[in-house]
Design a protein around this motif. Structure first.
Motif, PDB file in Angstrom:
ATOM      1  N   LEU A 166     -12.638   1.643  24.143  1.00 15.55           N
ATOM      2  CA  LEU A 166     -14.060   1.768  23.857  1.00 15.55           C
ATOM      3  C   LEU A 166     -14.677   2.852  24.721  1.00 15.55           C
ATOM      4  O   LEU A 166     -15.460   3.680  24.252  1.00 15.55           O
ATOM      5  CB  LEU A 166     -14.730   0.423  24.149  1.00 15.55           C
ATOM      6  N   ALA A 167     -14.300   2.825  26.000  1.00 19.49           N
ATOM      7  CA  ALA A 167     -14.889   3.751  26.969  1.00 19.49           C
ATOM      8  C   ALA A 167     -14.504   5.200  26.687  1.00 19.49           C
ATOM      9  O   ALA A 167     -15.131   6.114  27.198  1.00 19.49           O
ATOM     10  CB  ALA A 167     -14.475   3.370  28.377  1.00 19.49           C
ATOM     11  N   THR A 168     -13.471   5.412  25.882  1.00 23.04           N
ATOM     12  CA  THR A 168     -13.109   6.791  25.555  1.00 23.04           C
ATOM     13  C   THR A 168     -13.907   7.281  24.365  1.00 23.04           C
ATOM     14  O   THR A 168     -13.772   8.416  23.940  1.00 23.04           O
ATOM     15  CB  THR A 168     -11.613   6.925  25.223  1.00 23.04           C
ATOM     16  N   GLY A 169     -14.734   6.380  23.807  1.00 22.89           N
ATOM     17  CA  GLY A 169     -15.617   6.784  22.720  1.00 22.89           C
ATOM     18  C   GLY A 169     -15.061   6.553  21.334  1.00 22.89           C
ATOM     19  O   GLY A 169     -15.561   7.099  20.362  1.00 22.89           O
ATOM     20  N   SER A 171     -14.206   4.790  17.741  1.00 17.90           N
ATOM     21  CA  SER A 171     -14.905   3.908  16.806  1.00 17.90           C
ATOM     22  C   SER A 171     -14.063   2.664  16.587  1.00 17.90           C
ATOM     23  O   SER A 171     -12.890   2.624  16.946  1.00 17.90           O
ATOM     24  CB  SER A 171     -15.115   4.612  15.479  1.00 17.90           C
ATOM     25  N   ARG A 202     -22.068  -1.721  22.552  1.00 13.45           N
ATOM     26  CA  ARG A 202     -20.879  -1.147  23.195  1.00 13.45           C
ATOM     27  C   ARG A 202     -21.170  -0.301  24.432  1.00 13.45           C
ATOM     28  O   ARG A 202     -20.425  -0.372  25.408  1.00 13.45           O
ATOM     29  CB  ARG A 202     -20.079  -0.323  22.194  1.00 13.45           C
ATOM     30  N   THR A 203     -22.229   0.464  24.380  1.00  9.53           N
ATOM     31  CA  THR A 203     -22.496   1.286  25.562  1.00  9.53           C
ATOM     32  C   THR A 203     -22.819   0.425  26.774  1.00  9.53           C
ATOM     33  O   THR A 203     -22.354   0.690  27.883  1.00  9.53           O
ATOM     34  CB  THR A 203     -23.643   2.284  25.310  1.00  9.53           C
ATOM     35  N   ALA A 204     -23.601  -0.626  26.544  1.00  8.91           N
ATOM     36  CA  ALA A 204     -23.935  -1.516  27.659  1.00  8.91           C
ATOM     37  C   ALA A 204     -22.672  -2.186  28.175  1.00  8.91           C
ATOM     38  O   ALA A 204     -22.508  -2.374  29.390  1.00  8.91           O
ATOM     39  CB  ALA A 204     -24.955  -2.551  27.215  1.00  8.91           C
ATOM     40  N   ILE A 206     -19.713  -0.950  28.256  1.00  8.87           N
ATOM     41  CA  ILE A 206     -19.024   0.020  29.104  1.00  8.87           C
ATOM     42  C   ILE A 206     -19.711   0.124  30.456  1.00  8.87           C
ATOM     43  O   ILE A 206     -19.055   0.119  31.503  1.00  8.87           O
ATOM     44  CB  ILE A 206     -18.983   1.406  28.421  1.00  8.87           C
ATOM     45  N   ALA A 207     -21.036   0.181  30.422  1.00 14.06           N
ATOM     46  CA  ALA A 207     -21.785   0.298  31.672  1.00 14.06           C
ATOM     47  C   ALA A 207     -21.473  -0.881  32.586  1.00 14.06           C
ATOM     48  O   ALA A 207     -21.145  -0.702  33.763  1.00 14.06           O
ATOM     49  CB  ALA A 207     -23.285   0.382  31.381  1.00 14.06           C
ATOM     50  N   THR A 210     -17.861  -0.983  33.821  1.00 17.76           N
ATOM     51  CA  THR A 210     -17.623   0.027  34.843  1.00 17.76           C
ATOM     52  C   THR A 210     -18.200  -0.439  36.169  1.00 17.76           C
ATOM     53  O   THR A 210     -17.565  -0.350  37.215  1.00 17.76           O
ATOM     54  CB  THR A 210     -18.276   1.362  34.441  1.00 17.76           C
ATOM     55  N   ARG A 216     -12.362   1.577  34.888  1.00 13.71           N
ATOM     56  CA  ARG A 216     -12.799   2.583  35.837  1.00 13.71           C
ATOM     57  C   ARG A 216     -13.586   3.687  35.177  1.00 13.71           C
ATOM     58  O   ARG A 216     -13.323   4.098  34.075  1.00 13.71           O
ATOM     59  CB  ARG A 216     -11.607   3.178  36.569  1.00 13.71           C
ATOM     60  N   GLY A 217     -14.582   4.138  35.931  1.00 15.70           N
ATOM     61  CA  GLY A 217     -15.320   5.308  35.484  1.00 15.70           C
ATOM     62  C   GLY A 217     -14.585   6.508  35.998  1.00 15.70           C
ATOM     63  O   GLY A 217     -14.062   6.449  37.082  1.00 15.70           O
ATOM     64  N   ARG A 218     -14.603   7.545  35.258  1.00  9.91           N
ATOM     65  CA  ARG A 218     -13.969   8.842  35.605  1.00  9.91           C
ATOM     66  C   ARG A 218     -12.530   8.768  35.982  1.00  9.91           C
ATOM     67  O   ARG A 218     -11.753   7.969  35.889  1.00  9.91           O
ATOM     68  CB  ARG A 218     -14.739   9.532  36.720  1.00  9.91           C
TER      69      ARG A 218
END
Lengths: 218, 218
Positions: A166-169, A171, A202-204, A206-207, A210, A216-218
């Motif tokens: 998901l975090a890689t964007g 669908s 989904r964005t939340a 990921i937030a 993370t 992990r972020g980055r």
DNA sequence: CCGCTGATCATCCAAATGGTTGATTCAGGC
DNA sequence: GCCTGAATCAACCATTTGGATGATCAGCGG
């Protein structure tokens, strides 16, 4: 009894200097070599081995710029040249992501410390690890304990896997293909993830994931 | 000519030790104090000031665990007690996010170096910054240059702002409220962001923006 | 054997998001 | 004064997501 012979592995010259200085203050500990990534570390290990100057402890960062990362390096060290037992590996890093910790432990690390630890803690960890014991930073230990006792609804392995994609964007469709499951299943997993993380998109997710160091972020 | 008097600010004991050891090797440079976050740094500055032992350079990390972060600390230092000119601030950090760099420079930092820099580079930067000049790490300079010359479609300020909110998991509606604009405008911005980043959904935008260091992960 | 959990899939519907087109305003630069 | 780019908004429609419900199956522990 002779000194504990340490191999330092970190890509930051500043950090290496700090560790070198810090370890120099610990009686009974000697830094015998340094490397800036996993590849170099393996080379050094081999070199020292053939010289008959074995290493008692590898003190290594997890993520190292360009070279081989800490997890794979740990695996390789542990797999190492049979014959002599491989040296214990103590991970000393900045991040305490759940995923990172688990990966390191699975790879065979005997300890996991954080770079912001006070010198005394690091000293203890170095001694323990060299003695073959396990050394976890209090924060790390706390996280693992909390993960066990605290019913902060734990994500299943599959769910974490989903989160990572998901975090890689990707669908839903893309994730479904990647994991060889149907979109329906992907959606089900996502719904579960959302409710466990207390979010609704989904964005939340990921937030939060993370932030909570689930991924992990980055 | 007397030594350059440096104040070290970093929350990692290991890194402070590393910098201390490294700076000790630079002739003409003396570390006169250390602090583990922005608050402590301001205290130290005040203390040294009243003692009549001014600081010639503040060497500071950007993100420091609990305490005040580097950007606000820089602002406060620069705003500082009128009368004496505030000391130059050299940022020495791990991350080279566009947003971070810009924020630091806007806050009045005279330099931005990365922790993985070789000692010689750090030495140069310390000397330049103390002399009142600007000191940017090659990577950082390259990034800024690239941002100018390379038409890697630059995001506008507003767009970056949107991205940052996006990364916290907000919905279009929430972002609209937050920014006092309509959802339509939010969508327009998003579409522009997507096309500039070469993606087609919000999670991918976050992934790419994080990767390209336009916004920061974690 | 039973009950529970995790993983799998389906259907239906509502809400959010993405894509397109077009328009207005404003500030800066030439 | 004209052009451009950034920022703002609107209306429309297709696609994707999210939410609810229900069902099957395998494995694990009591």
């Amino acid at each position: 009894m002779s000194d504990i012979r340490v191999l330092l592995v970190d890509d930051h010259p500043v950090v290496r200097a700090g560790l070198r200085a810090m370890l120099a203050d610990f009686p009974g500990v000697t830094v015998v070599a340094e490397a800036e990534d996993g590849d170099a570390a393996l080379l050094e290990l081999g070199k020292l081995h053939t010289l008959g100057e074995p290493v008692d402890l590898v003190l290594m960062d997890l993520q190292m710029g360009a070279g081989m990362d800490g997890v794979t390096a740990t695996q390789k060290i542990k797999a190492g040249e049979a014959g002599t037992p491989p040296p214990p590996v103590l991970i000393l890093t900045t991040y305490d992501t759940d995923a990172d910790i688990l990966a390191a432990v699975e790879a065979g690390a005997s300890g996991y410390m954080l770079k912001d630890a006070p010198p005394e803690q690091i000293r203890q960890a170095v001694l323990s690890a060299a003695a073959g014991q396990t050394a976890l930073a209090p924060e790390v230990a706390a996280r693992l304990m909390g993960r066990i006792r605290n019913p902060s609804p734990a994500l299943s392995g599959r769910e974490v896997q989903l989160l990572e994609l998901l975090a890689t964007g990707m669908s839903n469709r893309a994730m479904a293909k990647q994991l060889f499951i149907s979109e329906a299943t992907v959606k089900t997993h996502l719904v579960h993830i959302y409710s466990k993380l207390g979010v609704d998109n989904r964005t939340a997710a990921i937030a939060v994931a993370t932030q909570r160091r689930i991924i992990r972020g980055r």
